[in-house]
Structures are given as C-alpha cells and as structure tokens.
Motif scaffolding. Structure first.
Motif, PDB file in Angstrom:
ATOM      1  N   LEU A 148       0.643  -1.810   0.055  1.00 35.65           N
ATOM      2  CA  LEU A 148       0.259   0.081  -0.307  1.00 35.65           C
ATOM      3  C   LEU A 148       0.621   1.494   0.242  1.00 35.65           C
ATOM      4  CD1 LEU A 148      -2.428   1.529   0.406  1.00 35.65           C
ATOM      5  CD2 LEU A 148      -2.358   1.335   2.790  1.00 35.65           C
ATOM      6  N   SER A 149       0.650   2.303  -0.614  1.00 34.72           N
ATOM      7  CA  SER A 149       1.593   3.663  -1.163  1.00 34.72           C
ATOM      8  C   SER A 149       0.356   4.628  -0.948  1.00 34.72           C
ATOM      9  CB  SER A 149       2.047   3.678  -2.157  1.00 34.72           C
ATOM     10  OG  SER A 149       1.234   3.844  -3.548  1.00 34.72           O
ATOM     11  N   GLY A 150      -0.570   4.664  -0.530  1.00 31.44           N
ATOM     12  CA  GLY A 150      -1.904   5.271  -0.547  1.00 31.44           C
ATOM     13  C   GLY A 150      -2.356   5.765  -1.499  1.00 31.44           C
ATOM     14  N   GLY A 151      -1.695   5.248  -3.223  1.00 26.84           N
ATOM     15  CA  GLY A 151      -2.350   6.141  -4.192  1.00 26.84           C
ATOM     16  C   GLY A 151      -3.658   6.033  -4.234  1.00 26.84           C
ATOM     17  N   VAL A 152      -4.068   5.917  -5.233  1.00 30.66           N
ATOM     18  CA  VAL A 152      -5.350   5.232  -5.966  1.00 30.66           C
ATOM     19  C   VAL A 152      -5.182   3.560  -5.941  1.00 30.66           C
ATOM     20  CG1 VAL A 152      -7.701   5.374  -6.895  1.00 30.66           C
ATOM     21  CG2 VAL A 152      -6.900   7.378  -6.652  1.00 30.66           C
ATOM     22  N   ASP A 153      -4.831   3.609  -6.993  1.00 30.52           N
ATOM     23  CA  ASP A 153      -4.231   2.475  -7.328  1.00 30.52           C
ATOM     24  C   ASP A 153      -4.043   0.998  -6.364  1.00 30.52           C
ATOM     25  OD1 ASP A 153      -4.546   3.071  -9.797  1.00 30.52           O
ATOM     26  OD2 ASP A 153      -2.314   3.169 -10.374  1.00 30.52           O
ATOM     27  N   SER A 154      -3.398   1.360  -5.142  1.00 30.24           N
ATOM     28  CA  SER A 154      -2.645   0.478  -4.814  1.00 30.24           C
ATOM     29  C   SER A 154      -3.655   0.669  -3.386  1.00 30.24           C
ATOM     30  CB  SER A 154      -1.624   1.047  -3.239  1.00 30.24           C
ATOM     31  OG  SER A 154      -1.031   2.044  -3.099  1.00 30.24           O
ATOM     32  N   SER A 155      -4.937   1.526  -2.666  1.00 28.82           N
ATOM     33  CA  SER A 155      -5.727   1.941  -2.151  1.00 28.82           C
ATOM     34  C   SER A 155      -6.750   0.656  -2.543  1.00 28.82           C
ATOM     35  CB  SER A 155      -6.571   2.821  -1.462  1.00 28.82           C
ATOM     36  OG  SER A 155      -4.841   3.778  -1.157  1.00 28.82           O
ATOM     37  N   VAL A 156      -7.106   0.932  -3.987  1.00 24.34           N
ATOM     38  CA  VAL A 156      -8.188   0.034  -4.263  1.00 24.34           C
ATOM     39  C   VAL A 156      -8.372  -1.823  -4.454  1.00 24.34           C
ATOM     40  CG1 VAL A 156      -9.775  -0.542  -6.905  1.00 24.34           C
ATOM     41  CG2 VAL A 156      -8.972   1.812  -5.649  1.00 24.34           C
ATOM     42  N   CYS A 157      -6.714  -1.655  -4.482  1.00 31.19           N
ATOM     43  CA  CYS A 157      -6.348  -2.899  -4.857  1.00 31.19           C
ATOM     44  C   CYS A 157      -6.771  -3.416  -3.527  1.00 31.19           C
ATOM     45  CB  CYS A 157      -4.716  -2.745  -4.591  1.00 31.19           C
ATOM     46  SG  CYS A 157      -3.481  -4.694  -5.433  1.00 31.19           S
ATOM     47  N   LEU A 208      -9.992  -4.560  -2.075  1.00 34.00           N
ATOM     48  CA  LEU A 208     -10.458  -6.086  -2.791  1.00 34.00           C
ATOM     49  C   LEU A 208      -9.478  -6.817  -1.956  1.00 34.00           C
ATOM     50  CD1 LEU A 208      -9.724  -5.769  -6.689  1.00 34.00           C
ATOM     51  CD2 LEU A 208     -12.381  -6.569  -5.688  1.00 34.00           C
ATOM     52  N   ALA A 209      -8.024  -6.973  -1.615  1.00 38.62           N
ATOM     53  CA  ALA A 209      -7.660  -8.204  -1.342  1.00 38.62           C
ATOM     54  C   ALA A 209      -8.069  -8.042   0.049  1.00 38.62           C
ATOM     55  CB  ALA A 209      -5.581  -7.635  -1.570  1.00 38.62           C
ATOM     56  N   ALA A 210      -8.432  -7.330   1.097  1.00 43.48           N
ATOM     57  CA  ALA A 210      -8.857  -7.120   2.698  1.00 43.48           C
ATOM     58  C   ALA A 210     -10.799  -8.218   2.082  1.00 43.48           C
ATOM     59  CB  ALA A 210      -9.450  -5.644   2.877  1.00 43.48           C
ATOM     60  N   ARG A 211     -11.371  -7.553   1.332  1.00 42.14           N
ATOM     61  CA  ARG A 211     -12.651  -7.708   1.066  1.00 42.14           C
ATOM     62  C   ARG A 211     -12.343  -9.904   0.994  1.00 42.14           C
ATOM     63  NH1 ARG A 211     -18.009  -5.192  -2.252  1.00 42.14           N
ATOM     64  NH2 ARG A 211     -17.317  -4.513  -0.645  1.00 42.14           N
ATOM     65  N   VAL A 224     -10.031   2.507 -11.913  1.00 39.78           N
ATOM     66  CA  VAL A 224      -9.881   2.128 -11.650  1.00 39.78           C
ATOM     67  C   VAL A 224     -10.711   2.848  -9.656  1.00 39.78           C
ATOM     68  CG1 VAL A 224      -7.735   1.740  -9.553  1.00 39.78           C
ATOM     69  CG2 VAL A 224      -7.554   1.698 -11.976  1.00 39.78           C
ATOM     70  N   ARG A 225     -10.583   4.110 -10.230  1.00 43.89           N
ATOM     71  CA  ARG A 225     -10.829   4.878  -8.821  1.00 43.89           C
ATOM     72  C   ARG A 225     -13.003   4.441  -9.276  1.00 43.89           C
ATOM     73  NH1 ARG A 225      -8.149   9.223  -8.985  1.00 43.89           N
ATOM     74  NH2 ARG A 225      -7.700   9.972 -10.621  1.00 43.89           N
ATOM     75  N   ALA A 226     -13.937   4.508 -10.515  1.00 44.05           N
ATOM     76  CA  ALA A 226     -15.163   4.075 -10.623  1.00 44.05           C
ATOM     77  C   ALA A 226     -15.109   2.550  -9.213  1.00 44.05           C
ATOM     78  CB  ALA A 226     -15.605   3.454 -11.580  1.00 44.05           C
ATOM     79  N   VAL A 227     -14.114   1.651  -9.254  1.00 44.10           N
ATOM     80  CA  VAL A 227     -14.324   0.997  -8.949  1.00 44.10           C
ATOM     81  C   VAL A 227     -13.728   0.583  -7.018  1.00 44.10           C
ATOM     82  CG1 VAL A 227     -13.072  -1.786  -8.303  1.00 44.10           C
ATOM     83  CG2 VAL A 227     -13.541  -1.317 -10.327  1.00 44.10           C
ATOM     84  N   GLY A 228     -12.831   1.513  -7.120  1.00 41.41           N
ATOM     85  CA  GLY A 228     -13.275   2.616  -5.711  1.00 41.41           C
ATOM     86  C   GLY A 228     -13.589   3.274  -4.800  1.00 41.41           C
ATOM     87  N   ARG A 229     -14.597   3.700  -5.654  1.00 41.94           N
ATOM     88  CA  ARG A 229     -16.183   4.703  -4.691  1.00 41.94           C
ATOM     89  C   ARG A 229     -16.868   3.253  -4.461  1.00 41.94           C
ATOM     90  NH1 ARG A 229     -14.948   7.842  -9.480  1.00 41.94           N
ATOM     91  NH2 ARG A 229     -14.777   9.807  -8.057  1.00 41.94           N
ATOM     92  N   ALA A 230     -17.289   1.857  -5.123  1.00 45.87           N
ATOM     93  CA  ALA A 230     -17.996   0.946  -4.816  1.00 45.87           C
ATOM     94  C   ALA A 230     -17.691   0.074  -3.588  1.00 45.87           C
ATOM     95  CB  ALA A 230     -18.121   0.076  -6.552  1.00 45.87           C
ATOM     96  N   LEU A 231     -16.205  -0.185  -3.378  1.00 49.71           N
ATOM     97  CA  LEU A 231     -15.934  -1.101  -2.377  1.00 49.71           C
ATOM     98  C   LEU A 231     -15.938   0.402  -0.867  1.00 49.71           C
ATOM     99  CD1 LEU A 231     -13.255  -1.986  -3.993  1.00 49.71           C
ATOM    100  CD2 LEU A 231     -14.242  -3.388  -3.016  1.00 49.71           C
TER     101      LEU A 231
END
Ligand code: XMP
Length: 310
Positions: free
Chosen positions: A27-36, A39-42, A173-180
């Motif tokens: 995790l770096s705190g950017g959008v991509d690693s945050s979304v990732c 997803l992984a936590a779920r 990626v941003r859309a997936v983040g919102r859905a999560l």
C-alpha cells in the motif's frame, strides 16, 4: 464497466490464488494501491497484511495519514521505516533509469523481507494497464513492472505477484474504489508515482533535496487545487539560478511547477492556469522555501515530454 461484477470476480480470483496462507498488500496510499488493498481485504480478511514502506520519498505526513485513513476502514496498516536504505541506494545516481532500477530493487527487497518474515507467498499490488503499456512500449521501466522486463519475482525476491487491476485504466480504478466504499478523498487523489518524489528530483536524490521538493509539492497541490488537475506537482531542477536578496547576489534552486490534464496518463496537456494562480504559487514557494530563487511553469504536452521528469 460493470464494477459490481468486476469486484465479485476479482475477490473470487484473489481467494482462489492466495488460498489459505498469508498475503501481503503493498500500500502506498495512491488510488491504485488503495483500491487493490480494499479488494484484497474483502477477499482475504485477516489473512491479509497491509504494508506501507516509508521510503522517505513520500509527500508530507503521508505514512501516518494513510495509516489513519485505512484504520477508519477497518484495515490495519504496518509502516516499515526504510528511509535510510532507500537514500543509500539512490546515493550518487543521476541517470533516471538507474534511479528507477535502484528504487525498484530496494522496493522489492524490502517487501521480499516482509513476505519472508510473515511466511506469505504472495504480494498483491495495484499495477494498472497504463503502467504495463508504457513499460512494454519503452517509455520507462516503471517500478512495479517486473515480468515484462524479464524479472521473475519468485526467483529474485521470493514471492509471486497478484495484480487485480492490470486490465483497468485510472477512471475505472476510481469507479471500483467508490463501489468498494473508499472515501471520495482517496478515489479522487491525483496519481502519485511509486518512486514518489524521486521522480521529481532531477539529478541526485538526497534527503535535503527531497525536503525542498516536498515543501514545494504541498504548496503546488494547495494552490493549484482550484484547477482540479489530473496531476499537479513540483519538480526540483539540477541546476541553480541567480537571485538577489537584500541587495546581494545569491545562487538558489529552481522549481518547476507542472500541472496536466489527461484521461489515462498516456497523453497529457498542460493545464491552462490563470495568472493569479501562477503568481500565488510562485510567491508562496519563494517565501516559504528561501533556498529557491526561481519558479517556472511547464507548458509541454505529453508527448513529447513525459508527465514526470524522471
Ligand atoms: P510519465 O511520466 O511516464 O507518467 O508520463 C505517466 C503516469 O505514470 C506515473 N508514473 C509512475 N507510477 N511508478 C508508478 O507507480 C512509476 O515508476 C511511475 N512513473 C510515472 C506518473 O505519475 C503519471 O501519472
């Protein structure tokens, strides 16, 4: 894109691949690693260990802010302090690709150690489609691309990679983040490169030079927020410019302010900034960072320039 379907499919795939063992999320705190990480936590719950490497190349207060934001989402983040190792690896390196290589090796070595210590077999990371396209196309060897440049992570670092976002571009990626359920502040964040402020220091990356660009970055992000840019940041040049202080000549640093509009980071246009915005950002940088004597606004599109300087 059907985000619900994407999430369900990826959660299932992560479960299948990682199995019952431990997995580490980078995790770096950017959008991509945050979304990732979400997803992984779920998919993995307490079998996921999320790690943030403090490489000394982050924006102000980033490690603690990221830890806090994820704690609020129920995800515990461990911070590994590797600042001195990264600066030692970057010492004396001026060439952009040598700097990227040094960063990449250190980045995966630190994760390799964490993976080994925890007994995990997988590292999950937020590589997206643009990262792969540009590395394959020869624009740069992006820090998180391994297989495409002939590195087997298992052999070199002792883990296998899981990359659930590799087919997506940034807007998806941003859309997936919102859905999560990730907060809008994280989903809307400007892209920030993995090698961090090292991409924005031309020439040698030292703690002192990073400190200058870090201060300038905060000012640029604050003053250019009104433009709602795709990406806005400061760059420290390797040269110096003459200035004058109290009637005397002085030699100081040169900061470039860069702000771009883009959809996918593959092409970009400079942001049209008003004179007021440019004057305010310049005045603040000169006042708050006295070792800077000159500020310039960059107007080159991509191509021919890249977005970052390194
Ligand atoms: P460039 O500078 O190649 O950047 O036009 C395109 C997009 O990629 C980001 N970038 C990186 N991201 N690791 C990353 O995770 C890297 O090594 C890297 N280099 C560039 C950059 O911020 C822009 O959004």
């Amino acid at each position: 894109m059907d985000t619900a379907k994407f999430i369900a499919r990826q959660v299932e795939e992560i479960k299948q691949t990682a199995g019952s063992g431990k997995t580490i999320s980078a995790l770096s705190g950017g959008v991509d690693s945050s979304v990732c990480t979400m997803l992984a936590a779920r998919a993995l719950g307490h079998k996921l260990k999320s790690i943030f490497i403090d490489d000394g190349l982050m924006r102000e207060d980033e490690p603690k802010d990221v830890q806090k934001a994820f704690a609020a989402l129920g995800v515990k983040v461990e911070i590994i302090d590797a600042k001195s190792e990264f600066f030692a690896a970057l010492k004396g390196k001026l060439d952009p690709e040598r700097k990227r290589k040094a960063f990449r090796n250190m980045f995966y070595s630190v994760f390799g150690r964490a993976v080994k210590k925890s007994g995990a077999r997988f590292l999950i990371q937020g590589t997206i489609k643009a990262d792969i396209i540009e590395t394959k196309g020869g624009v740069k060897t992006q820090h998180n691309i391994l297989e495409q440049i002939g590195i087997d992570p298992q052999k070199s670092y002792g883990f296998k990679l899981i990359e659930p976002l590799r087919e997506l571009f940034k807007p998806d990626v941003r859309a997936v983040g919102r859905a999560l359920g990730l907060p809008e502040k994280i989903c809307q964040r400007m892209p920030f490169p993995g090698p961090g402020l090292a991409c924005r220091v031309v020439g040698e990356v030292t703690p002192e030079r990073v400190a200058i660009v870090r201060k300038a970055t905060r000012i640029v992000e604050e003053e250019l927020a009104v433009l709602k840019p795709f990406q806005a940041f400061a760059v420290l040049m390797n040269d110096q410019g003459t200035g004058v202080e109290k009637g005397k000549r002085k030699f100081g640093n040169i900061i470039i302010v860069r702000s771009v509009e883009s959809q996918d980071a593959l092409t970009a246009e400079p942001s049209p900034a008003s004179w007021d915005v440019l004057r305010n950002v310049t005045q603040r940088i000169l006042k708050e960072i006295p070792v800077v004597t000159r500020v310039a606004y960059e107007v080159t599109p991509k191509p021919p320039a890249t977005i970052e300087y390194v």
